[in-house]
Design a protein around this motif. Structure first.
Motif, mmCIF file in Angstrom:
data_model
loop_
_atom_site.group_PDB
_atom_site.id
_atom_site.type_symbol
_atom_site.label_atom_id
_atom_site.label_comp_id
_atom_site.label_asym_id
_atom_site.label_seq_id
_atom_site.Cartn_x
_atom_site.Cartn_y
_atom_site.Cartn_z
ATOM 1 N N GLY A 163 0.862 -1.312 -0.142
ATOM 2 C CA GLY A 163 0.075 -0.552 -0.084
ATOM 3 C C GLY A 163 0.426 1.556 -0.240
ATOM 4 N N ASP A 164 0.319 2.184 1.032
ATOM 5 C CA ASP A 164 0.929 3.585 1.079
ATOM 6 C C ASP A 164 2.182 3.957 2.124
ATOM 7 N N PRO A 170 7.872 8.769 0.232
ATOM 8 C CA PRO A 170 7.159 9.177 1.532
ATOM 9 C C PRO A 170 6.191 10.125 1.760
ATOM 10 N N HIS A 171 4.666 9.456 1.832
ATOM 11 C CA HIS A 171 3.728 10.894 2.074
ATOM 12 C C HIS A 171 3.462 10.545 3.014
ATOM 13 N N TYR A 218 14.657 10.152 3.458
ATOM 14 C CA TYR A 218 14.584 11.662 2.745
ATOM 15 C C TYR A 218 13.353 11.956 4.249
ATOM 16 N N LEU A 219 13.025 11.400 4.539
ATOM 17 C CA LEU A 219 11.977 11.530 6.363
ATOM 18 C C LEU A 219 12.542 12.006 7.776
ATOM 19 N N ILE A 261 3.763 15.698 -4.136
ATOM 20 C CA ILE A 261 3.609 15.193 -3.069
ATOM 21 C C ILE A 261 4.919 15.681 -1.875
ATOM 22 N N HIS A 262 6.364 16.592 -2.229
ATOM 23 C CA HIS A 262 7.306 16.758 -1.326
ATOM 24 C C HIS A 262 6.406 17.763 -0.835
ATOM 25 N N GLN A 263 5.806 18.516 -1.834
ATOM 26 C CA GLN A 263 5.760 19.729 -1.090
ATOM 27 C C GLN A 263 4.573 20.020 0.092
#
Ligand SMILES: [Zn+2]
Length: 280
Positions: A163-164, A170-171, A218-219, A261-263
């Protein structure tokens, strides 16, 4: 929709209409397990006829919702004879706000006109085991992207249908970074042969570790960068200086959606840190 295959009996369908969202089908001699559906009925119907061609009508026994977001659950109603399974919170959220959000989406998008909400019938808190024919599938709570996110893990051949919880970026808008990092680590510990991401291409064995490390890095990076900007009392516009590629994520996948998504991620962190600052 586009088809991919990760095992003899596991097929992935990828939407060509919306954000390359994915769904998975596990075929067994006792029927099929579907993990997520596609957002638009036109494509979920294609998926359904693909399954019917192999197993006949009403062959889907279970539909698993990996989380409550529209792009993953809006096709559940097309699998009338299947039992829908999710995390406890997914059912709760869909019962609370699902109809209102669906009505709004239908006003904005005629492709969704006929969609009906189908709340999950069987739910769980931490983990659930599905046994169908020769298949043993573990459903595991992996919060972070959303509080109700789960993954499916096929025990024999170690395929994670994520899933996500796993995406090309990452979102976390509306979710929680610390939980998402822990959930990504728990996927890594499963030592998967494939990861089916919620959006975009399947990750192969050789790509899995690096992709997870990249997402965790990234997170951590955006958390540090945004915290720094908030501490220095920089405006919301300063977020534009946080370049996606400098945070280790390519801007190419998902036809540029990753940039948006990044923004969104930066904005939600900024809101959180500014609220925390003013509360101090
Ligand atoms: Zn999604």
């Amino acid at each position: 929709m586009r088809l991919d295959r990760v095992a003899e009996d596991i097929f992935i369908v990828i939407s060509e209409m919306y954000a390359q969202v994915t769904a998975a089908v596990i075929f067994t001699n006792q029927g099929a397990i579907v993990i997520d559906t596609l957002p638009y009925p036109a494509e979920t119907r294609q998926m359904l006829s693909f399954i019917e061609d192999k197993l006949g009508a009403d062959a889907v026994r279970y539909v698993v919702n990996t989380h409550c977001h529209a792009d993953h659950v809006y096709g559940s109603y097309l699998f009338e004879s299947a039992t829908v399974i999710s995390h406890d919170l997914c059912r709760e959220i869909l019962l609370r706000s699902g109809e209102r959000l669906l009505a709004r989406a239908q006003r904005e998008n005629t492709n969704l006109a006929e969609v009906r909400l189908r709340p999950p019938q069987v739910t769980f808190a931490n983990e659930m085991h599905l046994h169908l024919g020769p298949r043993h599938v573990r459903l595991i709570h992996t919060p972070g992207h959303t509080s109700d996110s789960i993954i499916a893990f096929t025990v024999d051949d170690r395929v994670v249908i994520a899933g996500d919880t796993m995406m090309p970026i990452p979102h976390i808008s509306g979710g929680d970074i610390t939980s998402l990092v822990a959930s990504l680590r728990s996927i890594q510990e499963l030592n998967p042969n494939f990861i089916v991401q919620g959006h975009g291409d399947v990750l192969l064995r050789g790509e899995v570790d690096e992709a997870i490390e990249t997402n965790i890095c990234y997170l951590v990076t955006i958390t540090e960068r945004v915290r720094e900007l908030v501490e220095r009392k920089q405006s919301l516009a300063s977020l534009l200086s946080v370049d996606i590629e400098a945070c280790g994520i390519s801007r190419i996948p998902l036809d540029g959606l990753v940039g948006r998504i990044h923004q969104t991620n930066l904005n939600s962190l900024y809101q959180r840190f500014t609220t925390e600052e003013s509360a101090d």
